[in-house]
Motif scaffolding. Structure first.
Motif, PDB file in Angstrom:
ATOM      1  N   LEU A 155       1.234  -1.620   0.077  1.00  0.00           N
ATOM      2  CA  LEU A 155      -0.456  -0.005  -0.124  1.00  0.00           C
ATOM      3  C   LEU A 155       0.220   1.116  -0.231  1.00  0.00           C
ATOM      4  O   LEU A 155       1.533   1.094   0.426  1.00  0.00           O
ATOM      5  N   GLY A 156       0.728   1.815  -1.176  1.00  0.00           N
ATOM      6  CA  GLY A 156       1.514   3.238  -1.021  1.00  0.00           C
ATOM      7  C   GLY A 156       0.058   4.596  -0.041  1.00  0.00           C
ATOM      8  O   GLY A 156       0.115   5.085   0.042  1.00  0.00           O
ATOM      9  N   LEU A 157       1.145   5.541   0.646  1.00  0.00           N
ATOM     10  CA  LEU A 157       0.560   6.315   1.331  1.00  0.00           C
ATOM     11  C   LEU A 157       0.827   7.723   0.911  1.00  0.00           C
ATOM     12  O   LEU A 157       2.384   7.918   0.402  1.00  0.00           O
ATOM     13  N   THR A 158      -0.204   8.150  -0.049  1.00  0.00           N
ATOM     14  CA  THR A 158       0.121   9.299  -1.145  1.00  0.00           C
ATOM     15  C   THR A 158       1.069  11.003   0.111  1.00  0.00           C
ATOM     16  O   THR A 158       1.508  10.757   0.753  1.00  0.00           O
ATOM     17  N   SER A 159       2.251  11.287  -1.019  1.00  0.00           N
ATOM     18  CA  SER A 159       3.529  12.434  -0.041  1.00  0.00           C
ATOM     19  C   SER A 159       2.491  14.073  -0.243  1.00  0.00           C
ATOM     20  O   SER A 159       1.659  14.024  -1.082  1.00  0.00           O
ATOM     21  N   ASN A 160       3.512  14.729  -0.137  1.00  0.00           N
ATOM     22  CA  ASN A 160       2.934  16.045  -0.242  1.00  0.00           C
ATOM     23  C   ASN A 160       3.606  17.345  -1.146  1.00  0.00           C
ATOM     24  O   ASN A 160       4.558  17.604  -0.513  1.00  0.00           O
ATOM     25  N   GLY A 161       3.886  16.378  -2.472  1.00  0.00           N
ATOM     26  CA  GLY A 161       4.732  16.899  -2.711  1.00  0.00           C
ATOM     27  C   GLY A 161       6.672  16.504  -2.565  1.00  0.00           C
ATOM     28  O   GLY A 161       6.427  15.047  -2.345  1.00  0.00           O
ATOM     29  N   LEU A 162       7.881  17.120  -2.575  1.00  0.00           N
ATOM     30  CA  LEU A 162       9.209  16.627  -2.835  1.00  0.00           C
ATOM     31  C   LEU A 162       9.380  16.176  -1.596  1.00  0.00           C
ATOM     32  O   LEU A 162      10.364  15.324  -1.584  1.00  0.00           O
ATOM     33  N   HIS A 163       9.070  16.734  -0.635  1.00  0.00           N
ATOM     34  CA  HIS A 163       8.638  16.315   1.207  1.00  0.00           C
ATOM     35  C   HIS A 163      10.327  17.155   1.134  1.00  0.00           C
ATOM     36  O   HIS A 163      10.328  17.766   0.996  1.00  0.00           O
ATOM     37  N   ILE A 203       3.806  13.943   8.050  1.00  0.00           N
ATOM     38  CA  ILE A 203       3.730  13.417   9.156  1.00  0.00           C
ATOM     39  C   ILE A 203       2.891  11.941   8.918  1.00  0.00           C
ATOM     40  O   ILE A 203       1.628  11.981   9.270  1.00  0.00           O
ATOM     41  N   TYR A 204       3.668  11.073   8.920  1.00  0.00           N
ATOM     42  CA  TYR A 204       2.624   9.681   9.325  1.00  0.00           C
ATOM     43  C   TYR A 204       2.462   9.226  10.640  1.00  0.00           C
ATOM     44  O   TYR A 204       2.283   7.690  10.188  1.00  0.00           O
ATOM     45  N   VAL A 205       2.965   9.878  11.450  1.00  0.00           N
ATOM     46  CA  VAL A 205       2.512   8.793  12.626  1.00  0.00           C
ATOM     47  C   VAL A 205       1.479   7.945  13.044  1.00  0.00           C
ATOM     48  O   VAL A 205       1.921   6.808  13.426  1.00  0.00           O
ATOM     49  N   ARG A 206       0.635   9.286  13.451  1.00  0.00           N
ATOM     50  CA  ARG A 206      -0.606   8.731  14.371  1.00  0.00           C
ATOM     51  C   ARG A 206      -1.073   7.797  12.740  1.00  0.00           C
ATOM     52  O   ARG A 206      -2.009   6.769  13.521  1.00  0.00           O
ATOM     53  N   SER A 207      -0.594   7.895  12.046  1.00  0.00           N
ATOM     54  CA  SER A 207      -1.735   6.897  10.906  1.00  0.00           C
ATOM     55  C   SER A 207      -1.666   5.877  10.938  1.00  0.00           C
ATOM     56  O   SER A 207      -2.023   4.592  10.868  1.00  0.00           O
ATOM     57  N   CYS A 208      -0.204   5.846  10.644  1.00  0.00           N
ATOM     58  CA  CYS A 208       0.569   4.460  10.601  1.00  0.00           C
ATOM     59  C   CYS A 208       0.680   3.242  12.073  1.00  0.00           C
ATOM     60  O   CYS A 208       0.159   2.195  12.374  1.00  0.00           O
ATOM     61  N   THR A 294      -6.645  -0.677   5.685  1.00  0.00           N
ATOM     62  CA  THR A 294      -6.820   0.332   4.699  1.00  0.00           C
ATOM     63  C   THR A 294      -7.880   1.316   5.384  1.00  0.00           C
ATOM     64  O   THR A 294      -7.988   2.616   5.414  1.00  0.00           O
ATOM     65  N   ARG A 295      -8.848   1.154   5.793  1.00  0.00           N
ATOM     66  CA  ARG A 295      -9.537   1.795   7.214  1.00  0.00           C
ATOM     67  C   ARG A 295      -9.077   2.231   7.801  1.00  0.00           C
ATOM     68  O   ARG A 295      -9.684   3.748   7.903  1.00  0.00           O
ATOM     69  N   ALA A 296      -7.551   1.971   8.634  1.00  0.00           N
ATOM     70  CA  ALA A 296      -7.657   2.846   9.640  1.00  0.00           C
ATOM     71  C   ALA A 296      -6.674   3.697   9.183  1.00  0.00           C
ATOM     72  O   ALA A 296      -6.539   5.021   9.969  1.00  0.00           O
ATOM     73  N   GLY A 301      -6.422  10.347   7.502  1.00  0.00           N
ATOM     74  CA  GLY A 301      -6.617  11.444   6.826  1.00  0.00           C
ATOM     75  C   GLY A 301      -6.168  11.351   5.661  1.00  0.00           C
ATOM     76  O   GLY A 301      -5.501  11.339   4.460  1.00  0.00           O
ATOM     77  N   GLU A 302      -5.499   9.922   5.605  1.00  0.00           N
ATOM     78  CA  GLU A 302      -4.057   9.497   4.629  1.00  0.00           C
ATOM     79  C   GLU A 302      -5.589   8.654   3.434  1.00  0.00           C
ATOM     80  O   GLU A 302      -5.917   8.802   2.774  1.00  0.00           O
ATOM     81  N   THR A 303      -4.561   9.331   2.145  1.00  0.00           N
ATOM     82  CA  THR A 303      -4.175   8.664   1.218  1.00  0.00           C
ATOM     83  C   THR A 303      -4.241   7.325   0.336  1.00  0.00           C
ATOM     84  O   THR A 303      -3.047   7.214   0.460  1.00  0.00           O
TER      85      THR A 303
END
Length: 325
Positions: A155-163, A203-208, A294-296, A301-303
């Motif tokens: 699964l890929g979580l989308t980025s916010n540009g170049l980071h 920042i992917y901490v809470r979602s992951c 995926t649901r979590a 807020g992740e795509t």
């Protein structure tokens, strides 16, 4: 600003010679500590040239805490190192404000740092940043990064540009194109080049962490897609007998990357090796856990995009195709 990052285990008080953290108060019983350090790289030069410093602190925190969560660790506290030729209070305030915002997003406390004024080493108000973060997980709960199996879904979580990676090349393309950072961005209508390139790292901490809990052992690996892209970061969490097969048609590469490729004459292979190309985090998940994961992630807020699968390895550890294989 530091006080706004208070969390169980730390009051985020500043002024001592060291910062304190109480693991027991944070709820840990038998923890293993995980540490990470990183910087923002030459993205700082874009912030300085554009005179926009409000989000670079988020990048600093993100580069550290995202490296903690891929190991299954919860970030606990953060310290920063800010070095400059001459302290300009408004700039310093904007930077620290961004650091505090990043800590709030990650749920970690800003418990200290160092501000160094070094005329002669840095030119005027030019500055450099480094960050340091410590996280924890209960013993036995860390992700080892070697559990991926054939049939697992990526699964890929989308980025916010170049980071925060690839900016030396991006700056070269901007310069060779004759653009200034206050010019309209050809890849982002209604925004300047500087504004678009300074979008902060997600920042992917809470979602992951939520996904790991929801998967009940079904998350077999996480890769933070930084310098090296998918090509070099996915192998860091793959055992030697498997490979990641990535379907390049599964997501639309954001316009900033296609513009960089066209304006800079960057070949597709090099583009994937230098930039995240729209995927900031990759998660390797057992097939029966994909729905819960995926649901979590989406609830936080992740795509989320299925971008490939794990196969038995007979060639390179990461293989690309223009369709499902």
């Amino acid at each position: 600003m530091a006080k706004s990052t208070i969390r169980p285990g730390a009051d985020a008080a500043l002024g001592g010679f060291g910062g304190l953290f109480d693991l027991k108060a944070a709820g840990f019983k038998d923890p293993v500590l995980v540490a990470a350090t990183d910087g923002v790289g030459t993205k700082l030069m874009v912030a300085i040239a554009a005179n926009h410093h409000g989000t670079i602190g988020i990048d600093l925190v993100a580069m550290c805490v995202n490296d903690l969560v891929v190991q299954g660790a919860e970030p606990l506290f953060f310290l920063d190192y800010f070095a400059t030729g001459k302290i300009e209070p408004p700039i310093a305030e904007s930077i620290v404000d961004g650091i505090a915002e990043g800590c709030r997003q990650a749920g970690c406390a800003l418990i200290g740092g160092e501000t160094a004024e070094m005329p002669g080493l840095y030119d005027g108000s030019h500055y450099d940043l480094a960050g340091f973060s410590v996280g924890a997980a209960e013993r036995g709960a860390l992700l080892g990064g070697r559990d991926a199996e054939p049939g697992d879904v990526i699964l890929g979580l989308t980025s916010n540009g170049l980071h925060s990676n690839g900016y030396s090349l991006a700056r070269k393309v901007v310069e060779d194109s004759g653009l200034n950072y206050d010019d309209d961005a050809p890849f982002a209508p209604g925004r300047t080049v500087g504004e678009a390139l300074l979008d902060p790292t997600r920042i992917y901490v809470r979602s992951c962490l939520a996904a790991i809990r929801a998967a009940d052992g079904g998350v077999h690996g996480l890769a933070h897609i930084t310098g090296g892209g998918l090509t070099e970061n996915l192998p860091r969490v793959l055992p030697d007998h498997v490979a990641a097969h990535i379907d390049l048609t599964s997501w639309d590469i954001p316009p900033v990357f296609t513009w960089l490729a066209e304006a800079g004459g960057i070949e597709a292979r090099e583009l994937m090796r230098t930039f995240n190309c729209g995927i900031g985090m990759a998660m390797i998940v057992a097939p029966d856990a994909v729905s819960n994961v995926t649901r979590a992630l989406e609830e936080h807020g992740e795509t989320v995009i299925p971008i490939g699968a794990v196969h038995s390895r007979n060639e390179e550890p990461v293989q690309y195709s223009d369709g499902a294989t």
